[in-house]
Structure formats: C-alpha cells, structure tokens
Design a protein around this motif. Structure first.
Motif, PDB file in Angstrom:
ATOM      1  N   HIS A 118       0.818  -1.206   0.000  1.00 35.09           N
ATOM      2  CA  HIS A 118       0.000   0.000   0.000  1.00 35.09           C
ATOM      3  C   HIS A 118       0.857   1.263   0.000  1.00 35.09           C
ATOM      4  O   HIS A 118       0.480   2.282  -0.579  1.00 35.09           O
ATOM      5  N   LEU A 119       2.019   1.195   0.638  1.00 35.39           N
ATOM      6  CA  LEU A 119       2.932   2.339   0.648  1.00 35.39           C
ATOM      7  C   LEU A 119       3.439   2.631  -0.757  1.00 35.39           C
ATOM      8  O   LEU A 119       3.536   3.793  -1.179  1.00 35.39           O
ATOM      9  N   LYS A 120       3.741   1.563  -1.507  1.00 35.32           N
ATOM     10  CA  LYS A 120       4.346   1.728  -2.835  1.00 35.32           C
ATOM     11  C   LYS A 120       3.323   1.895  -3.954  1.00 35.32           C
ATOM     12  O   LYS A 120       3.684   2.273  -5.061  1.00 35.32           O
ATOM     13  N   ALA A 121       2.052   1.636  -3.668  1.00 34.50           N
ATOM     14  CA  ALA A 121       1.043   1.644  -4.727  1.00 34.50           C
ATOM     15  C   ALA A 121       0.405   3.019  -4.910  1.00 34.50           C
ATOM     16  O   ALA A 121      -0.813   3.166  -4.918  1.00 34.50           O
ATOM     17  N   GLY A 122       1.249   4.031  -5.005  1.00 29.31           N
ATOM     18  CA  GLY A 122       0.722   5.371  -5.274  1.00 29.31           C
ATOM     19  C   GLY A 122      -0.003   6.007  -4.120  1.00 29.31           C
ATOM     20  O   GLY A 122      -0.821   6.906  -4.315  1.00 29.31           O
ATOM     21  N   LYS A 123       0.290   5.570  -2.874  1.00 29.97           N
ATOM     22  CA  LYS A 123      -0.406   6.113  -1.707  1.00 29.97           C
ATOM     23  C   LYS A 123       0.459   7.123  -0.942  1.00 29.97           C
ATOM     24  O   LYS A 123       0.198   7.442   0.201  1.00 29.97           O
ATOM     25  N   GLN A 124       1.507   7.626  -1.599  1.00 34.93           N
ATOM     26  CA  GLN A 124       2.440   8.497  -0.897  1.00 34.93           C
ATOM     27  C   GLN A 124       1.802   9.772  -0.368  1.00 34.93           C
ATOM     28  O   GLN A 124       2.305  10.388   0.571  1.00 34.93           O
ATOM     29  N   ASN A 125       0.710  10.207  -0.971  1.00 35.58           N
ATOM     30  CA  ASN A 125       0.069  11.439  -0.512  1.00 35.58           C
ATOM     31  C   ASN A 125      -0.880  11.203   0.661  1.00 35.58           C
ATOM     32  O   ASN A 125      -1.471  12.124   1.190  1.00 35.58           O
ATOM     33  N   GLU A 126      -1.035   9.947   1.048  1.00 37.94           N
ATOM     34  CA  GLU A 126      -1.854   9.613   2.193  1.00 37.94           C
ATOM     35  C   GLU A 126      -0.964   9.134   3.330  1.00 37.94           C
ATOM     36  O   GLU A 126       0.211   8.860   3.146  1.00 37.94           O
ATOM     37  N   ASP A 127      -1.517   9.051   4.533  1.00 42.05           N
ATOM     38  CA  ASP A 127      -0.759   8.530   5.654  1.00 42.05           C
ATOM     39  C   ASP A 127      -0.452   7.058   5.409  1.00 42.05           C
ATOM     40  O   ASP A 127      -1.358   6.283   5.092  1.00 42.05           O
ATOM     41  N   PRO A 128       0.809   6.659   5.558  1.00 46.53           N
ATOM     42  CA  PRO A 128       1.112   5.225   5.445  1.00 46.53           C
ATOM     43  C   PRO A 128       0.370   4.443   6.533  1.00 46.53           C
ATOM     44  O   PRO A 128      -0.016   4.987   7.561  1.00 46.53           O
ATOM     45  N   ARG A 129       0.179   3.170   6.292  1.00 50.16           N
ATOM     46  CA  ARG A 129      -0.467   2.317   7.281  1.00 50.16           C
ATOM     47  C   ARG A 129       0.567   1.868   8.306  1.00 50.16           C
ATOM     48  O   ARG A 129       1.690   1.513   7.969  1.00 50.16           O
ATOM     49  N   HIS A 130       0.177   1.881   9.585  1.00 47.86           N
ATOM     50  CA  HIS A 130       1.078   1.499  10.664  1.00 47.86           C
ATOM     51  C   HIS A 130       0.401   0.450  11.533  1.00 47.86           C
ATOM     52  O   HIS A 130      -0.812   0.235  11.437  1.00 47.86           O
ATOM     53  N   LEU A 131       1.203  -0.158  12.401  1.00 47.40           N
ATOM     54  CA  LEU A 131       0.675  -1.266  13.192  1.00 47.40           C
ATOM     55  C   LEU A 131       1.268  -1.256  14.591  1.00 47.40           C
ATOM     56  O   LEU A 131       2.480  -1.084  14.771  1.00 47.40           O
ATOM     57  N   LEU A 132       0.408  -1.445  15.579  1.00 42.95           N
ATOM     58  CA  LEU A 132       0.832  -1.708  16.948  1.00 42.95           C
ATOM     59  C   LEU A 132       0.690  -3.215  17.163  1.00 42.95           C
ATOM     60  O   LEU A 132      -0.421  -3.740  17.164  1.00 42.95           O
ATOM     61  N   LEU A 133       1.831  -3.886  17.300  1.00 41.13           N
ATOM     62  CA  LEU A 133       1.841  -5.345  17.410  1.00 41.13           C
ATOM     63  C   LEU A 133       2.199  -5.738  18.837  1.00 41.13           C
ATOM     64  O   LEU A 133       3.310  -5.472  19.307  1.00 41.13           O
ATOM     65  N   THR A 134       1.245  -6.350  19.529  1.00 37.44           N
ATOM     66  CA  THR A 134       1.472  -6.711  20.923  1.00 37.44           C
ATOM     67  C   THR A 134       1.458  -8.223  21.105  1.00 37.44           C
ATOM     68  O   THR A 134       1.003  -8.968  20.242  1.00 37.44           O
ATOM     69  N   GLY A 135       1.945  -8.640  22.249  1.00 38.78           N
ATOM     70  CA  GLY A 135       1.945 -10.055  22.599  1.00 38.78           C
ATOM     71  C   GLY A 135       2.627 -10.244  23.928  1.00 38.78           C
ATOM     72  O   GLY A 135       3.449  -9.416  24.349  1.00 38.78           O
TER      73      GLY A 135
END
Length: 300
Positions: A36-53
């Motif tokens: 999603h970062l590379k598919a022309g979405k640079q003008n939007e907020d990149p997707r991020h993740l909080l990964l817990t365990g």
C-alpha cells in the motif's frame, strides 16, 4: 561424529526459528502495509501497526526474521552505489531519549554517527535523508515498553516523534511490545486512526497445532536420532513449562542441549544428544526453578 557435524547441529539449535501459521499471518500483514505504501499512496498517511503479545511469544524473532527475509541490496544513482535497506529492526533505547532514538535508526541504517555531540535536529535530518536515500519502506520498532518505563519522557511526545517520522520519512511503522503499550495508541483519536493493531498469540492449548510445532522443531534441529518431541508425555510437559510461548520453549531446548554437553568444544558423540523428559525438566528448572515464572494472561 565429525566436528563439522557437531558444529552444524549447534548452529541449527542456536538459530532455531519455525515459520508457523502465526508468523505467516503477521508477515502477510507486513507485506500488505508495504504494498500500500508503494502503490501510489504516498500522498496519504502510510499504514502502521501496533503489534502486541505476551513476553516470549516470539515478537522479536518475527521482526528480525522479516528483516532477513527482505535483505539489503545495491542500486546505482548517477554511477554511485547505494545500499537499499527496505526493512529495519530497531530496538528502542532505555531510557528513551530523542537523541538515542535517532541514533538507533542511524545504526540500523549502518550509518556512522558523524558527531557524537550532535543535536536532535541534526540527527533527525540525517536519519530522514538516509531513510529516503536507502529506500526504507518499513521500520519495526521493538521494546515500545521502554517509552512507558522512562518516567522523565512524556508518552505523547514520543508518539508525536513517531508521527513526525512517518510524515516526513514516508515509511510504515510496526511498533512492538507487550499489551501494556496499547495505552500509547489510545491517547489520541489520531493515533487510533493511524495505527492498526494486532496480537501475536501463544499456543494456548495442547493441541495438534502445538504438536505440529514440536514436529517442525525436531525437523529443523535434525537430531541424529528421533526425539519424539510431539509424543504425549513430552509435548504435555513442554507445553506446561512454556505455556505455549515459543521463546521460552526455545530457551528450554537450548539449555537441555547444554546440559548434554553439545556446546562444549570437545563434544563428539551426537548419539548421546537425546532430549528426554528428565533432561528437559532439569533444563526448565535451571532456567525458571519452581516458581511460576510466567504471568497468566488473565492478570494482564
């Protein structure tokens, strides 16, 4: 047995990593974020993740092995060779400070710290420049709990640093820690919007999935004779010891082989390296004694 065969066994034990279904699921989500970062979405907020365990479920290994799965490579710009680093694994500093935060990023980029007394803005600009130049797509930040433990640093200020990094660096972030770090995500609606959430699960029950994991471990170790780790007695004992957390399971196996002398320079007879329940029990006792070393999930 030859010294080479013993050395290869030791290496397989020490470098043990099983790509089970939970690993595949998390890696697939990482891949999705980068696409999603590379598919022309640079003008939007990149997707991020909080990964817990929970401690010991394998978060750190999932992050480090994902970096190994996406290694650096070289490319040229105007006849100049540049090393691309698509994914970084960064262990956060403790105590958490702005200066050390950017220094850890630069170290992961294998960049020299030009000035030991550099100010925050200088380090930040150097990090952002290199992240863009080296085509970094994802940074996996480990030990997010260090932010919460650093009493002299404001939690929200730390989250704003992460937000600023994503805005200017255009990278995906994976922030890993125990379930307590969820409070960082829920401080602001904006953080909730930016950061998805996921959990690395333990093997909660002694079932076919856990026994399959044990079979894969035995296949990866390639012992000179069968260990039968997935047998009824051994699998039940190991599940009780590690409570379904693969990090603790790996530690017990390493300690058991240490007790058998496999890590000694003069060890030669691989046929003696047999993991019995009694050896595994002694290994578990050496590591954790009789105490309940793992906090039950219900108490978190």
């Amino acid at each position: 047995m030859s010294k080479k065969e013993v050395s290869e066994l030791v290496e397989r034990i020490a470098d043990l990593f099983i790509r089970h279904e939970e690993v595949n699921r998390i890696w697939d989500r990482f891949d999705s974020m980068r696409v999603h970062l590379k598919a022309g979405k640079q003008n939007e907020d990149p997707r991020h993740l909080l990964l817990t365990g929970l401690s010991g479920v394998g978060k750190t290994q999932i992050g480090k092995r994902y970096v190994r799965r996406n290694p650096s490579y070289e490319f040229k710009v105007d006849d100049k060779k540049i090393t691309a680093m698509p994914v970084l694994h960064v262990k956060l500093p403790y105590p958490f400070t702005q200066v050390d935060f950017y220094k850890r990023i630069l170290n992961s980029l294998k960049a020299p710290i030009i000035r030991s007394d550099a100010r925050v803005n200088f380090l930040k600009e150097q990090a952002l420049t290199l992240l863009r130049a080296q085509r970094t797509e994802m940074i996996i930040f480990d030990e997010m709990n260090f932010i919460l433990r650093t009493k002299r640093f404001d939690n929200q200020e730390a989250m704003e640093m992460f937000k600023d990094l994503t805005n200017e660096g255009q990278v995906c972030l994976v922030c890993m820690g125990t379930p307590q770090i969820e409070v960082l995500r829920t401080m602001e609606d904006e953080y909730i919007r930016r950061f998805g959430r996921d959990t690395v699960s333990r093997f909660e029950t002694l079932d076919d999935n856990f026994r399959l994991l044990l079979r894969k471990i035995e296949e990866a170790i390639q012992p000179p004779s069968p260990l039968f780790l997935d047998s009824e007695e051994t699998s039940a004992f190991l599940h009780e010891c590690c409570q379904g957390r693969i990090g603790y399971l790996h530690s017990i196996i390493i300690e058991a082989y240490r007790l058998l002398g496999v890590f000694e320079p003069e060890f030669k007879e691989l046929s003696q390296a047999n993991l019995t329940v009694s050896i595994l029990a002694k290994a578990s006792y050496n590591l954790y004694r009789d105490s309940d070393h793992l906090t039950p999930p219900s108490e978190i």
